[in-house]
Design a protein around this motif. Structure first.
Motif, PDB file in Angstrom:
ATOM      1  N   PHE A 185       1.509   8.474  -0.804  1.00 20.56           N
ATOM      2  CA  PHE A 185       2.940   8.709  -0.975  1.00 20.56           C
ATOM      3  C   PHE A 185       3.094   9.534  -2.247  1.00 20.56           C
ATOM      4  O   PHE A 185       2.817   9.037  -3.339  1.00 20.56           O
ATOM      5  N   ALA A 186       3.504  10.780  -2.101  1.00 22.04           N
ATOM      6  CA  ALA A 186       3.696  11.644  -3.262  1.00 22.04           C
ATOM      7  C   ALA A 186       5.190  11.647  -3.577  1.00 22.04           C
ATOM      8  O   ALA A 186       5.969  12.358  -2.952  1.00 22.04           O
ATOM      9  N   LEU A 187       5.547  10.803  -4.541  1.00 22.28           N
ATOM     10  CA  LEU A 187       6.970  10.599  -4.834  1.00 22.28           C
ATOM     11  C   LEU A 187       7.412  11.551  -5.941  1.00 22.28           C
ATOM     12  O   LEU A 187       6.599  11.970  -6.771  1.00 22.28           O
ATOM     13  N   PRO A 188       8.710  11.871  -5.963  1.00 21.66           N
ATOM     14  CA  PRO A 188       9.211  12.732  -7.033  1.00 21.66           C
ATOM     15  C   PRO A 188       9.112  12.048  -8.391  1.00 21.66           C
ATOM     16  O   PRO A 188       8.977  10.826  -8.474  1.00 21.66           O
ATOM     17  N   GLY A 189       9.187  12.826  -9.466  1.00 18.61           N
ATOM     18  CA  GLY A 189       8.909  12.311 -10.803  1.00 18.61           C
ATOM     19  C   GLY A 189      10.077  11.651 -11.510  1.00 18.61           C
ATOM     20  O   GLY A 189       9.879  10.767 -12.342  1.00 18.61           O
ATOM     21  N   ASN A 190      11.290  12.077 -11.177  1.00 22.80           N
ATOM     22  CA  ASN A 190      12.415  11.458 -11.868  1.00 22.80           C
ATOM     23  C   ASN A 190      12.388   9.955 -11.621  1.00 22.80           C
ATOM     24  O   ASN A 190      12.234   9.515 -10.475  1.00 22.80           O
ATOM     25  N   PRO A 191      12.543   9.170 -12.676  1.00 24.38           N
ATOM     26  CA  PRO A 191      12.330   7.735 -12.545  1.00 24.38           C
ATOM     27  C   PRO A 191      13.192   7.052 -11.470  1.00 24.38           C
ATOM     28  O   PRO A 191      12.700   6.199 -10.736  1.00 24.38           O
ATOM     29  N   VAL A 192      14.454   7.441 -11.369  1.00 25.46           N
ATOM     30  CA  VAL A 192      15.300   6.801 -10.358  1.00 25.46           C
ATOM     31  C   VAL A 192      14.873   7.264  -8.967  1.00 25.46           C
ATOM     32  O   VAL A 192      14.813   6.478  -8.014  1.00 25.46           O
ATOM     33  N   SER A 193      14.507   8.537  -8.868  1.00 24.09           N
ATOM     34  CA  SER A 193      14.072   9.091  -7.579  1.00 24.09           C
ATOM     35  C   SER A 193      12.813   8.380  -7.084  1.00 24.09           C
ATOM     36  O   SER A 193      12.708   8.040  -5.905  1.00 24.09           O
ATOM     37  N   SER A 194      11.860   8.177  -7.976  1.00 24.89           N
ATOM     38  CA  SER A 194      10.602   7.577  -7.516  1.00 24.89           C
ATOM     39  C   SER A 194      10.834   6.123  -7.119  1.00 24.89           C
ATOM     40  O   SER A 194      10.279   5.653  -6.131  1.00 24.89           O
ATOM     41  N   PHE A 195      11.699   5.431  -7.850  1.00 20.37           N
ATOM     42  CA  PHE A 195      11.964   4.031  -7.502  1.00 20.37           C
ATOM     43  C   PHE A 195      12.692   3.922  -6.159  1.00 20.37           C
ATOM     44  O   PHE A 195      12.315   3.117  -5.303  1.00 20.37           O
ATOM     45  N   VAL A 196      13.730   4.753  -5.973  1.00 17.65           N
ATOM     46  CA  VAL A 196      14.474   4.708  -4.708  1.00 17.65           C
ATOM     47  C   VAL A 196      13.539   5.091  -3.548  1.00 17.65           C
ATOM     48  O   VAL A 196      13.555   4.465  -2.481  1.00 17.65           O
ATOM     49  N   SER A 197      12.693   6.094  -3.775  1.00 12.81           N
ATOM     50  CA  SER A 197      11.736   6.505  -2.735  1.00 12.81           C
ATOM     51  C   SER A 197      10.802   5.354  -2.393  1.00 12.81           C
ATOM     52  O   SER A 197      10.458   5.143  -1.220  1.00 12.81           O
ATOM     53  N   PHE A 198      10.379   4.632  -3.413  1.00 14.29           N
ATOM     54  CA  PHE A 198       9.518   3.477  -3.147  1.00 14.29           C
ATOM     55  C   PHE A 198      10.227   2.492  -2.226  1.00 14.29           C
ATOM     56  O   PHE A 198       9.667   2.047  -1.221  1.00 14.29           O
ATOM     57  N   MET A 199      11.462   2.157  -2.579  1.00 12.86           N
ATOM     58  CA  MET A 199      12.197   1.154  -1.793  1.00 12.86           C
ATOM     59  C   MET A 199      12.390   1.595  -0.341  1.00 12.86           C
ATOM     60  O   MET A 199      12.306   0.794   0.577  1.00 12.86           O
ATOM     61  N   LEU A 200      12.649   2.890  -0.154  1.00  9.43           N
ATOM     62  CA  LEU A 200      12.975   3.378   1.186  1.00  9.43           C
ATOM     63  C   LEU A 200      11.747   3.632   2.047  1.00  9.43           C
ATOM     64  O   LEU A 200      11.781   3.421   3.258  1.00  9.43           O
ATOM     65  N   PHE A 201      10.670   4.114   1.422  1.00  8.66           N
ATOM     66  CA  PHE A 201       9.528   4.577   2.226  1.00  8.66           C
ATOM     67  C   PHE A 201       8.251   3.769   2.010  1.00  8.66           C
ATOM     68  O   PHE A 201       7.541   3.469   2.966  1.00  8.66           O
ATOM     69  N   VAL A 202       7.955   3.440   0.758  1.00  8.84           N
ATOM     70  CA  VAL A 202       6.669   2.784   0.501  1.00  8.84           C
ATOM     71  C   VAL A 202       6.734   1.302   0.886  1.00  8.84           C
ATOM     72  O   VAL A 202       5.822   0.777   1.511  1.00  8.84           O
ATOM     73  N   ARG A 203       7.828   0.675   0.513  1.00  8.74           N
ATOM     74  CA  ARG A 203       7.928  -0.762   0.798  1.00  8.74           C
ATOM     75  C   ARG A 203       7.815  -1.074   2.287  1.00  8.74           C
ATOM     76  O   ARG A 203       7.021  -1.946   2.679  1.00  8.74           O
ATOM     77  N   PRO A 204       8.560  -0.370   3.144  1.00 10.90           N
ATOM     78  CA  PRO A 204       8.398  -0.638   4.588  1.00 10.90           C
ATOM     79  C   PRO A 204       6.967  -0.366   5.060  1.00 10.90           C
ATOM     80  O   PRO A 204       6.452  -1.075   5.928  1.00 10.90           O
ATOM     81  N   ALA A 205       6.341   0.659   4.480  1.00  9.46           N
ATOM     82  CA  ALA A 205       4.960   0.972   4.874  1.00  9.46           C
ATOM     83  C   ALA A 205       4.026  -0.163   4.456  1.00  9.46           C
ATOM     84  O   ALA A 205       3.125  -0.548   5.217  1.00  9.46           O
ATOM     85  N   LEU A 206       4.241  -0.699   3.266  1.00 12.65           N
ATOM     86  CA  LEU A 206       3.399  -1.817   2.823  1.00 12.65           C
ATOM     87  C   LEU A 206       3.618  -3.032   3.718  1.00 12.65           C
ATOM     88  O   LEU A 206       2.676  -3.751   4.053  1.00 12.65           O
ATOM     89  N   ASP A 207       4.866  -3.251   4.126  1.00 12.82           N
ATOM     90  CA  ASP A 207       5.143  -4.345   5.073  1.00 12.82           C
ATOM     91  C   ASP A 207       4.303  -4.153   6.338  1.00 12.82           C
ATOM     92  O   ASP A 207       3.676  -5.090   6.824  1.00 12.82           O
TER      93      ASP A 207
END
Ligand code: AMP
Ligand code: MG
Length: 395
Positions: free
Chosen positions: A291-313
């Motif tokens: 998962f290559a997330l954007p660098g802005n801190p809020v962007s990377s966190f929101v991206s994690f919640m939307l894309f990485v978390r479901p993938a980890l599930d």
């Protein structure tokens, strides 16, 4: 631009549940059970006392007070077979094997606590303070089903039925790598142009909260070669990799530069704010998702919640989908760009209202840290009036 839903769908179509392993109990917390766990014996395995007190025949103490001789003592763990004859009492501890002939236990609190003879002040019903064999679990009974996440109580029952190891999908191992020549480890001094690396801490912690194990691999600067080297090392132990930064449209975008030529990682503009530039794909022979997330801190966190978390599930063998939302009333007006789904930071209160926080820039990490929710504004909505109903993701 690619839609949020299409990007998530592509990710979920790619990632696979991790193969089950036989895990030692010490490694099993947070893993997802891949077998039925049954008990080989009844639990409790034998009739035993639920209290510290005296094992008696209930009929002997219908007339109280009554004094009975204490003919024996039985502690938990003692395997000596004892018996209680008519008119007798045996001092018994919680968890101790019930003596033959006894049909009730009198709690010590209802007696004078005697050790040679005991005065009992209250009558008891037959069956009082006795835990029957099989009362919790019958022999052969299934106590946990496949797909159950192993939390402390589940770990307890697995141990409680005598198992040392269990078949389960392990917690995914996720390596977090920062990019950016401007990054300095927290604790160090900032020179002009530098900032402290926060994303790798946020993301590693988010991984942990998502039921996986996060490893911070630190920053590789803006050197695509250093990133590839780091990936080479980390691929050996990673089930997934997250990078932050280096995926936008500028120069010095090491993630894009290093991974685009491989052809297995796609870089897209996803119709969302924050977090538009996203990369996703697989690396190496084992097709490890990255998962290559954007660098802005809020962007990377929101991206994690939307894309990485479901993938980890999904990797954990659980249903992976969009984070759940709740409905709330927004206290102020909102704006959102046309054609993008916005995730605005807000404070959700117990009265069902949500207040946008001050500072909605994707670099405003302090504002994110003051929020407990993301307010979702759909792609086709550009303005939301104060007091309107909105959907909210709890953080
Ligand atoms: P980039 O996506 O690399 O262009 O970075 C976008 C913005 O996020 C820049 O202002 C970076 O300094 C900042 N940034 C990138 N990585 C991190 C990080 N690990 N911690 C904090 N800020 C970061
Ligand atoms: Mg950068």
């Amino acid at each position: 631009m690619k839609s949020v839903d299409a990007h998530l769908a592509e990710i979920l179509a790619t990632v696979r549940p991790l193969a089950p392993l036989e895990l030692e109990l010490e490694q099993a917390l947070g893993a997802t059970l891949a077998e039925e766990v049954a008990s080989p014996v009844p639990l409790p395995p034998f009739d035993n006392s639920a209290m510290d007190g005296y094992a008696v025949r209930a009929a002997d103490i219908s007339d109280v007070p009554v004094t009975l001789p204490v003919i024996d003592d039985v502690a938990a763990g003692s395997d000596e077979l004892r018996a209680v004859g008519p008119g007798h009492a045996v001092r018994i501890m919680t968890g101790a094997l019930l003596p033959a002939g006894a049909d009730a236990v009198v709690p010590v609190e209802w007696t004078d606590g005697g050790t040679v003879s005991v005065r009992i002040d209250r009558p008891v019903q037959a069956g009082n303070a006795i835990r029957r064999a099989g009362e919790d679990v019958q022999a052969g009974e299934v106590v946990l089903k496949p797909g159950t996440v192993i939390r402390p109580a589940q770990l307890g029952i697995i141990a409680g039925v005598g198992r040392r190891r269990v078949w389960a999908r392990p917690r995914p191992r996720v390596v977090v790598i920062s990019t950016g020549a401007e990054l300095v480890e927290p604790g160090g001094q900032l020179a002009p142009g530098q900032i402290w690396d926060s994303n790798s801490f946020t993301l590693t912690a988010a991984v942990l909260e998502a039921g996986a194990d996060g490893f911070r691999a630190g920053s590789v600067g803006d050197d695509p070669g250093a990133l590839l080297e780091q990936l080479d090392t980390q691929l050996l132990r990673a089930d997934a990799i997250i990078t932050s930064g280096g995926v936008s449209m500028g120069a010095y975008e090491p993630v894009k530069e290093a991974l685009s030529p491989l052809g297995t990682v796609r870089f897209d503009k996803v119709a969302m704010q924050p977090g538009m530039p996203q990369g996703f794909g697989v690396l190496g022979d084992d097709q490890v998702p990255i998962f290559a997330l954007p660098g802005n801190p809020v962007s990377s966190f929101v991206s994690f919640m939307l894309f990485v978390r479901p993938a980890l599930d999904k990797m954990r063998g659980l249903p992976g989908g969009m984070p759940e939302t709740v409905t709330a009333y927004v206290t102020g007006a909102l704006r959102s760009p046309a054609g993008k789904r916005s995730f605005l930071r807000g404070v959700l209160a117990s009265d069902g209202t949500v207040s946008p926080v001050h500072g909605q820039g994707s670099h405003q990490l302090a504002a994110l840290a003051s929020a407990n929710a993301l307010i979702v504004v759909p792609e086709d909505v550009t303005e939301v009036a104060g007091g309107s109903e909105v959907e909210v993701i709890r953080l």
